[in-house]
Motif scaffolding. Structure first.
Motif, PDB file in Angstrom:
ATOM      1  N   LEU A 137       4.754   3.176  14.741  1.00 22.70           N
ATOM      2  CA  LEU A 137       5.647   2.131  14.245  1.00 22.70           C
ATOM      3  C   LEU A 137       6.334   2.564  12.950  1.00 22.70           C
ATOM      4  O   LEU A 137       7.522   2.272  12.737  1.00 22.70           O
ATOM      5  CB  LEU A 137       4.871   0.830  14.035  1.00 22.70           C
ATOM      6  N   ILE A 138       5.612   3.254  12.084  1.00 22.28           N
ATOM      7  CA  ILE A 138       6.227   3.786  10.858  1.00 22.28           C
ATOM      8  C   ILE A 138       7.393   4.710  11.203  1.00 22.28           C
ATOM      9  O   ILE A 138       8.490   4.614  10.629  1.00 22.28           O
ATOM     10  CB  ILE A 138       5.176   4.539  10.015  1.00 22.28           C
ATOM     11  N   ASP A 139       7.161   5.617  12.136  1.00 26.82           N
ATOM     12  CA  ASP A 139       8.223   6.546  12.533  1.00 26.82           C
ATOM     13  C   ASP A 139       9.432   5.795  13.080  1.00 26.82           C
ATOM     14  O   ASP A 139      10.584   6.148  12.786  1.00 26.82           O
ATOM     15  CB  ASP A 139       7.699   7.525  13.581  1.00 26.82           C
ATOM     16  N   ALA A 140       9.168   4.746  13.863  1.00 29.67           N
ATOM     17  CA  ALA A 140      10.271   3.977  14.439  1.00 29.67           C
ATOM     18  C   ALA A 140      11.045   3.206  13.370  1.00 29.67           C
ATOM     19  O   ALA A 140      12.266   3.070  13.455  1.00 29.67           O
ATOM     20  CB  ALA A 140       9.744   3.021  15.511  1.00 29.67           C
ATOM     21  N   VAL A 141      10.345   2.701  12.354  1.00 27.56           N
ATOM     22  CA  VAL A 141      11.039   2.029  11.239  1.00 27.56           C
ATOM     23  C   VAL A 141      11.928   3.028  10.509  1.00 27.56           C
ATOM     24  O   VAL A 141      13.091   2.746  10.198  1.00 27.56           O
ATOM     25  CB  VAL A 141      10.026   1.383  10.269  1.00 27.56           C
ATOM     26  N   ARG A 142      11.383   4.201  10.223  1.00 24.77           N
ATOM     27  CA  ARG A 142      12.174   5.235   9.543  1.00 24.77           C
ATOM     28  C   ARG A 142      13.411   5.591  10.372  1.00 24.77           C
ATOM     29  O   ARG A 142      14.519   5.707   9.844  1.00 24.77           O
ATOM     30  CB  ARG A 142      11.323   6.475   9.328  1.00 24.77           C
ATOM     31  N   MET A 175      -6.231   2.089  21.745  1.00 19.12           N
ATOM     32  CA  MET A 175      -5.754   3.247  20.995  1.00 19.12           C
ATOM     33  C   MET A 175      -6.295   3.202  19.581  1.00 19.12           C
ATOM     34  O   MET A 175      -6.772   2.150  19.110  1.00 19.12           O
ATOM     35  CB  MET A 175      -4.239   3.356  21.008  1.00 19.12           C
ATOM     36  N   GLN A 176      -6.243   4.325  18.916  1.00 23.14           N
ATOM     37  CA  GLN A 176      -6.660   4.375  17.527  1.00 23.14           C
ATOM     38  C   GLN A 176      -5.623   3.641  16.673  1.00 23.14           C
ATOM     39  O   GLN A 176      -4.430   3.878  16.797  1.00 23.14           O
ATOM     40  CB  GLN A 176      -6.799   5.825  17.075  1.00 23.14           C
ATOM     41  N   ARG A 177      -6.091   2.761  15.840  1.00 18.61           N
ATOM     42  CA  ARG A 177      -5.167   1.942  15.044  1.00 18.61           C
ATOM     43  C   ARG A 177      -4.246   2.782  14.156  1.00 18.61           C
ATOM     44  O   ARG A 177      -3.047   2.481  14.060  1.00 18.61           O
ATOM     45  CB  ARG A 177      -5.962   0.932  14.202  1.00 18.61           C
ATOM     46  N   PRO A 178      -4.733   3.840  13.500  1.00 15.28           N
ATOM     47  CA  PRO A 178      -3.800   4.645  12.701  1.00 15.28           C
ATOM     48  C   PRO A 178      -2.691   5.281  13.533  1.00 15.28           C
ATOM     49  O   PRO A 178      -1.574   5.453  13.032  1.00 15.28           O
ATOM     50  CB  PRO A 178      -4.716   5.708  12.072  1.00 15.28           C
ATOM     51  N   GLN A 179      -2.975   5.620  14.783  1.00 16.99           N
ATOM     52  CA  GLN A 179      -1.922   6.192  15.630  1.00 16.99           C
ATOM     53  C   GLN A 179      -0.845   5.154  15.926  1.00 16.99           C
ATOM     54  O   GLN A 179       0.353   5.465  15.904  1.00 16.99           O
ATOM     55  CB  GLN A 179      -2.520   6.719  16.934  1.00 16.99           C
ATOM     56  N   LEU A 180      -1.262   3.926  16.223  1.00 15.65           N
ATOM     57  CA  LEU A 180      -0.280   2.864  16.455  1.00 15.65           C
ATOM     58  C   LEU A 180       0.575   2.657  15.215  1.00 15.65           C
ATOM     59  O   LEU A 180       1.816   2.572  15.304  1.00 15.65           O
ATOM     60  CB  LEU A 180      -0.987   1.563  16.823  1.00 15.65           C
ATOM     61  N   GLN A 181      -0.065   2.595  14.065  1.00 15.18           N
ATOM     62  CA  GLN A 181       0.686   2.375  12.831  1.00 15.18           C
ATOM     63  C   GLN A 181       1.669   3.509  12.577  1.00 15.18           C
ATOM     64  O   GLN A 181       2.818   3.270  12.192  1.00 15.18           O
ATOM     65  CB  GLN A 181      -0.276   2.225  11.648  1.00 15.18           C
ATOM     66  N   GLN A 182       1.254   4.759  12.823  1.00 19.43           N
ATOM     67  CA  GLN A 182       2.149   5.885  12.571  1.00 19.43           C
ATOM     68  C   GLN A 182       3.349   5.853  13.507  1.00 19.43           C
ATOM     69  O   GLN A 182       4.477   6.177  13.106  1.00 19.43           O
ATOM     70  CB  GLN A 182       1.399   7.208  12.716  1.00 19.43           C
ATOM     71  N   ARG A 232       0.829  -1.201   0.000  1.00 23.19           N
ATOM     72  CA  ARG A 232       0.000   0.000   0.000  1.00 23.19           C
ATOM     73  C   ARG A 232       0.870   1.261   0.000  1.00 23.19           C
ATOM     74  O   ARG A 232       1.755   1.415   0.845  1.00 23.19           O
ATOM     75  CB  ARG A 232      -0.928   0.014   1.211  1.00 23.19           C
ATOM     76  N   PRO A 233       0.604   2.181  -0.905  1.00 24.43           N
ATOM     77  CA  PRO A 233       1.408   3.423  -0.938  1.00 24.43           C
ATOM     78  C   PRO A 233       1.288   4.251   0.336  1.00 24.43           C
ATOM     79  O   PRO A 233       2.206   5.011   0.660  1.00 24.43           O
ATOM     80  CB  PRO A 233       0.827   4.176  -2.149  1.00 24.43           C
ATOM     81  N   ASP A 234       0.151   4.138   1.051  1.00 23.38           N
ATOM     82  CA  ASP A 234      -0.024   4.931   2.265  1.00 23.38           C
ATOM     83  C   ASP A 234       0.482   4.209   3.511  1.00 23.38           C
ATOM     84  O   ASP A 234       0.324   4.729   4.626  1.00 23.38           O
ATOM     85  CB  ASP A 234      -1.493   5.311   2.448  1.00 23.38           C
ATOM     86  N   TRP A 235       1.060   3.010   3.356  1.00 22.00           N
ATOM     87  CA  TRP A 235       1.619   2.224   4.467  1.00 22.00           C
ATOM     88  C   TRP A 235       0.552   1.964   5.541  1.00 22.00           C
ATOM     89  O   TRP A 235       0.850   1.837   6.715  1.00 22.00           O
ATOM     90  CB  TRP A 235       2.826   2.949   5.067  1.00 22.00           C
ATOM     91  N   ASN A 236      -0.715   1.878   5.131  1.00 21.58           N
ATOM     92  CA  ASN A 236      -1.822   1.604   6.059  1.00 21.58           C
ATOM     93  C   ASN A 236      -1.886   2.603   7.209  1.00 21.58           C
ATOM     94  O   ASN A 236      -2.353   2.271   8.304  1.00 21.58           O
ATOM     95  CB  ASN A 236      -1.696   0.188   6.634  1.00 21.58           C
ATOM     96  N   ALA A 237      -1.462   3.829   6.956  1.00 22.84           N
ATOM     97  CA  ALA A 237      -1.364   4.818   8.036  1.00 22.84           C
ATOM     98  C   ALA A 237      -2.685   5.498   8.349  1.00 22.84           C
ATOM     99  O   ALA A 237      -2.781   6.214   9.351  1.00 22.84           O
ATOM    100  CB  ALA A 237      -0.327   5.877   7.683  1.00 22.84           C
TER     101      ALA A 237
END
Length: 389
Positions: A127-132, A118-125, A49-54
């Motif tokens: 984790l995205i930040d931590a991967v980056r 928690m809101q699922r998009p917040q959790l994903q964001q 997914r281009p939006d990384w499921n964010a």
């Protein structure tokens, strides 16, 4: 699991720095990337997914053993800042009368909340930040078109026409994993007979824990606080023919079911208006038996197992998979069949217990069992989960 600050260094075989491709950027894939980078392993992560499921999803319930892994990932403070911790579960009648309140099990230890919504998009964001931040190389809108294995690695052709070679490929691409199929594992998810409607909504002031109502027009109507001002609400019923459901009517369908419930449900129901904000999903069951790898390709998370969210352990099992696998990969051992089988052996009894318990709770409701041993089943399961995987 070893403490993430003391993960051993990776083996020196193959290339000077081992290289891993992670396919899928959900919770398990992101966790694997973070932990392997911390151990000094080079990681590429691709996500279809281009939006990384964010931006997708309503809410998620994280129990202590999931929070324990998130702490190992170094994101606990960010999680705690935006989530809603609580320590009990209420059971009500359909009209909202509270029958009893039970203390949640602290599966992550006494120094973590029993449960956090928690809101699922917040959790994903987060984790995205931590991967980056980890330095992993990320490519979005990209899939693996083919995997060709050799004695000491995997050659991968990507959907954009590029190619790469890796010491290991981790399939974290979810329930309908193309990686699982590509390596010849034939198990597929099977519907359990139940489905769930979900939506995010404002949190009424009186909602400070998960409450579940059994009975009424659905099997379960529940809600979980996800922040200071938010919750997610859900209604579980027998699964319908998805092809016959009009997505434009999703809000109407969920609202019709939710209107039968009392307590704070009338406040929640007022906000079930936008069909695009309502999610409808069948419950599925999957458990790959025997091993979760073929050669140098190994599965984690929903690609290897999934279960209904009846005991809220899906994300926890996926996160634990990645933590155990990362520990083994960075232990100095050879990356061979013995190591990958050790990963499976560490995980299978625990995951099987969760899958079977989650399915059993739903089956009792489908069968109309009036006096199931719910307390006994949950007690045995949660006691096991208090142990480190």
């Amino acid at each position: 699991m070893t403490d993430s600050r003391t993960l051993p260094q990776p083996p020196a075989g193959g290339t000077a720095t081992p290289t891993v491709l992670v396919i899928g950027g959900g919770a398990s894939g992101n966790a694997a990337a973070i932990l392997l980078r911390r151990a000094g392993i080079a990681v590429d992560l691709i996500e279809a997914r281009p939006d990384w499921n964010a931006t997708t999803g309503s809410g998620i319930t994280l129990q202590g053993n999931a929070l324990r892994v998130l702490r190992e990932l170094g994101v606990w403070e960010r999680i705690a800042a935006c989530g809603y911790p609580y320590g009990s579960l209420g059971v009500t009648t359909p009209d909202g009368t509270v029958l009893f309140v039970a203390e949640d099990f602290r599966t992550g230890g006494e120094d973590l909340p029993a449960t956090l919504g928690m809101q699922r998009p917040q959790l994903q964001q987060i984790l995205i930040d931590a991967v980056r931040e980890s330095g992993a190389r990320v490519r979005l809108g990209t899939t693996a078109e083919s995997l060709e294995q050799g004695a000491d690695g995997v050659s991968v052709r990507f959907s954009d026409g590029s190619e790469g070679r890796y010491d290991l490929v981790i399939g974290a691409d979810g329930l309908n994993s193309a990686t699982r199929a590509a390596i010849g594992i034939t198990e597929r998810p099977e519907p359990t007979g139940m489905a769930i409607w979900r939506i995010a909504a404002p949190r009424p002031a009186g909602v400070t824990r998960t409450d579940l109502a059994y009975g009424g027009p659905a099997y379960i109507a529940g809600y979980t606080p996800t922040g200071e001002h938010t919750l997610y609400a859900y209604v579980v019923e027998a699964c319908r023919d998805r092809a016959a459901l009009d997505p434009a009517a999703y809000a109407d369908e969920m609202r019709r079911l939710a209107r039968a419930y009392g307590g704070v449900w009338p406040e929640i129901t007022e906000h079930i208006t936008d069909p695009k904000q309502v999610n409808y999903t069948w419950f599925d069951r999957l458990l790959v038996e025997g091993s979760w790898h073929r050669g140098r390709v190994v599965l984690v998370g929903d690609a290897a197992h999934c279960c209904p969210p009846t005991i809220a352990q899906g994300a926890a099992m996926s996160l634990e998979d990645s933590a155990v696998l990362a520990e083994l990969l960075s232990s100095g051992r050879e990356w061979d069949d013995e190591l990958f089988q050790a990963y499976y052996d560490r995980r299978i009894a625990r995951v099987r217990t969760v899958v079977e318990a989650s399915v059993q709770i739903g089956q009792w409701q489908l069968d109309g069992v009036r006096d199931p041993d719910m307390a006994g089943l949950l007690g045995r399961t949660m006691t096991l989960l208090k142990e480190r995987p």
